[in-house]
Design a protein around this motif. Structure first.
Motif, PDB file in Angstrom:
ATOM      1  N   TRP A  22      -0.329  -2.554  -8.830  1.00 62.73           N
ATOM      2  CA  TRP A  22      -1.432  -3.003  -8.198  1.00 62.73           C
ATOM      3  C   TRP A  22      -1.401  -4.509  -8.452  1.00 62.73           C
TER       4      TRP A  22
ATOM      5  N   SER B 124       0.772  -1.316  -0.116  1.00 62.85           N
ATOM      6  CA  SER B 124      -0.075  -0.053   0.039  1.00 62.85           C
ATOM      7  C   SER B 124       0.876   1.240  -0.095  1.00 62.85           C
TER       8      SER B 124
ATOM      9  N   GLU C   6       0.729  -8.371  -1.570  1.00 65.39           N
ATOM     10  CA  GLU C   6       1.235  -7.914  -0.101  1.00 65.39           C
ATOM     11  C   GLU C   6       2.037  -9.130   0.359  1.00 65.39           C
TER      12      GLU C   6
END
Length: 565
Positions: free
Chosen positions: A275, A172, A279
């Motif tokens: 994107w 993020s 993660e």
């Protein structure tokens, strides 16, 4: 069983890892452009006082003399006697100086400051912040202030985005940093004033920290231990290539606003494809988001062509692999631990001096390319190329001479070369350039050494805290380096004396660090103290054993890219 074994089960270094590493590494090509951009955006063109309006070249066209000769009647020569003064002009035109073989004494002729501004040569730069806002003579310190403010942003970004990434995740914060750098970097090209530009550069520096720190973390945390050495070595050269790319772009554009846009606009492309990143599964588990971590691992397994693993990999399996990491995450350590004991104090104080001085000398050399009298574009390419042998030299020294000797030698040799360059006459440009390249090479080798050395000195429980603390000192050093350059107004050799002196001092501190070659990593603060007490005052233990798996993992995981900051 640990997370590295889990990565092997989902495909090891497979198709996903190749794409992941490549996509995260590509922006590194432009990180050098950000750190060294001020060399070209704020390049100082040759300049002299603008002539009074009633004595413009148009009004003097009837005189049968060329423009350069005509300037002698209005502009005195500088102290060297070989070029026009950049900051003074005659109060009244001295026509007698146009006569051939004129021997007029000009020392008594009254001069004044450039009341009507300056005229800038456009052969090397079409437009820079210096020529646009006239950051010369008494305003020259403002030129170096731009770089100091930018490095201040890098420091602030490391503090702010480091904490945010631990709270919100690497992915993020990395995505946001791409967008911030693209928007603010391109906006800085539209700056109507010096102060506005400085604000944009500070915020861009924050974004650069976010990109570098989170990019390295997200990249390393998805790579199995066995492949980290090769990947870390290859990706560390992106910054080196980036220095050469910057020189090519600057030579092609030669306009600071266009260059600013070209090096920042690609961040929108990086933002668009970022994107796709997954993660860090390790971070997700430690943040008690095991379901999300499992989804990420399943995705990686499918991309790597391991669909059968999806059924076998459950939450129970994931937790069994990550049990040690989950238990250790419950322990709490603070920055105070870096100074709590005798051994930790000694290590921390010595490393602060080494990190500060290495960064201080590195950016002192890299940010003043115009002083060598060679094309600034050629100097940037040479300075970029010298990093290749410098990194190879560092790796060889670390393996055969040990960490302490390598660190001290790199610092002492860089200082010796910086001092030697003081005594080389200005007209011996080839010698001066060669010495400058050697000096920059040894400071680059010092960076490579201290990054690995620091990770081996700090125990596991506070290793990230220690790395963050000493790297902050490096950023302070990079902020101070441009400010020292203005001391050449007092004495031309003074900046070199300061840079070299700092390197000597840091080399002395490095001699008091313990040797860590072939010694297992300490896991706790008590391990550090025991090893200090077991060996001599300057040696971290007298028993030399083979490197453990932990040392290899640290070297592979942390050996990438401090030079990008």
């Amino acid at each position: 069983m640990g997370f590295s074994e889990l990565l092997q089960e989902v495909g090891g270094f497979g198709r996903y890892q190749w794409l992941h590493v490549t996509l995260i590494s590509i922006p590194g090509l432009l990180m050098a452009s950000q750190n060294l951009l001020n060399n070209f955006v704020s390049g100082i063109p040759t300049h002299h006082c603008r002539l009074p309006a009633n004595h413009s070249f148009y009004n003097l066209s009837h005189l049968q003399v060329d423009e350069k000769q005509l300037l002698r009647a209005f502009i005195p020569l500088d102290s060297s006697g070989s070029r026009l003064d950049r900051c003074r002009r005659f109060v009244e035109p001295q026509w007698q100086l146009l006569a051939l073989n004129s021997s007029a004494n000009i020392s008594q002729i009254q001069t004044e400051e450039c009341l009507d501004g300056w005229t800038f040569d456009r052969s090397e730069f079409l437009a820079t912040t210096v020529s646009e806002w006239e950051l010369v003579c008494s305003l020259r310190p403002l030129k170096q202030m731009i770089q100091t403010i930018y490095m201040g942003g890098v420091l602030a970004g490391a503090i702010i985005y480091g904490g945010l990434s631990d709270r919100f995740g690497r992915r993020s914060v990395l995505i946001w940093s791409y967008l911030q750098l693209g928007v603010l970097g391109c906006s800085s090209a539209l700056s109507p004033s010096y102060s506005t530009y400085c604000v944009f550069r500070f915020l861009s520096g924050m974004a650069v920290s976010g990109v570098i720190l989170n990019g390295v973390s997200l990249k390393v945390e998805w790579i199995p231990t066995r492949e980290r050495t090769l990947v870390g070595t290859l990706t560390s050269f992106f910054f080196t290539f980036g220095q050469m790319i910057l020189a090519g772009l600057a030579y092609w554009l030669r306009d600071w606003r266009k260059l600013q846009v070209v090096v920042c606009a690609p961040q929108f492309l990086f933002f668009a494809y970022s994107w796709w990143y997954s993660e860090s599964a390790r971070w997700l588990v430690l943040k008690r988001r095991s379901e999300d971590a499992l989804k990420s691992l399943h995705r990686v397994a499918r991309i790597n062509g391991k669909p059968e693993i999806v059924e076998k990999l459950t939450l129970e399996v994931l937790h069994s692999h990550m049990k040690k990491e989950m238990d250790s995450s419950r322990l709490s350590h603070t920055a105070y631990d870096l100074l709590r004991t005798r051994g930790m104090r000694r290590i921390s104080i010595c490393l602060v001096a080494v990190w500060f001085s290495t960064s201080f000398a590195y950016y002192g050399l890299a940010m003043d390319l115009q002083k060598f009298g060679v094309s600034i574009y050629l100097m940037q390419i040479i300075f970029g190329f010298v990093d290749f042998p410098a990194k190879l030299l560092a790796l060889g020294m670390l393996s055969y001479l040990g960490r302490r000797v390598s660190q001290a030698a790199c610092l002492f040799l860089s200082a010796l070369i910086i001092f030697a360059n003081i005594f080389v006459p200005a007209d011996m440009q080839t010698v001066r350039t060669t010495l400058a390249c050697l000096g920059k090479g040894f400071t680059s080798a010092s960076f490579t050494t201290v990054y690995l050395y620091t990770g081996e000195l700090y125990p596991t429980v506070i290793r990230q805290t220690g790395m963050g603390f000493v790297s902050t000192m490096a950023r302070i050093g990079s902020m101070a380096a441009p400010a020292v350059l203005i001391l050449d107004e007092v004495f031309p050799a003074l900046p070199s004396v300061v840079y070299g002196g700092a390197a000597v001092l840091a080399g002395c501190f490095a001699c008091f660090l313990p040797e860590t070659l072939n010694i297992p990593l300490p896991d706790t603060i008590e391990d550090v103290e025991d090893k200090w007490l077991a060996g001599c005052p300057g040696d971290m233990g007298s028993v030399v054993s083979t490197e453990g798996v932990a040392l290899k993992e640290l070297r592979d995981a942390e050996g990438t890219g401090l030079n990008a900051l």
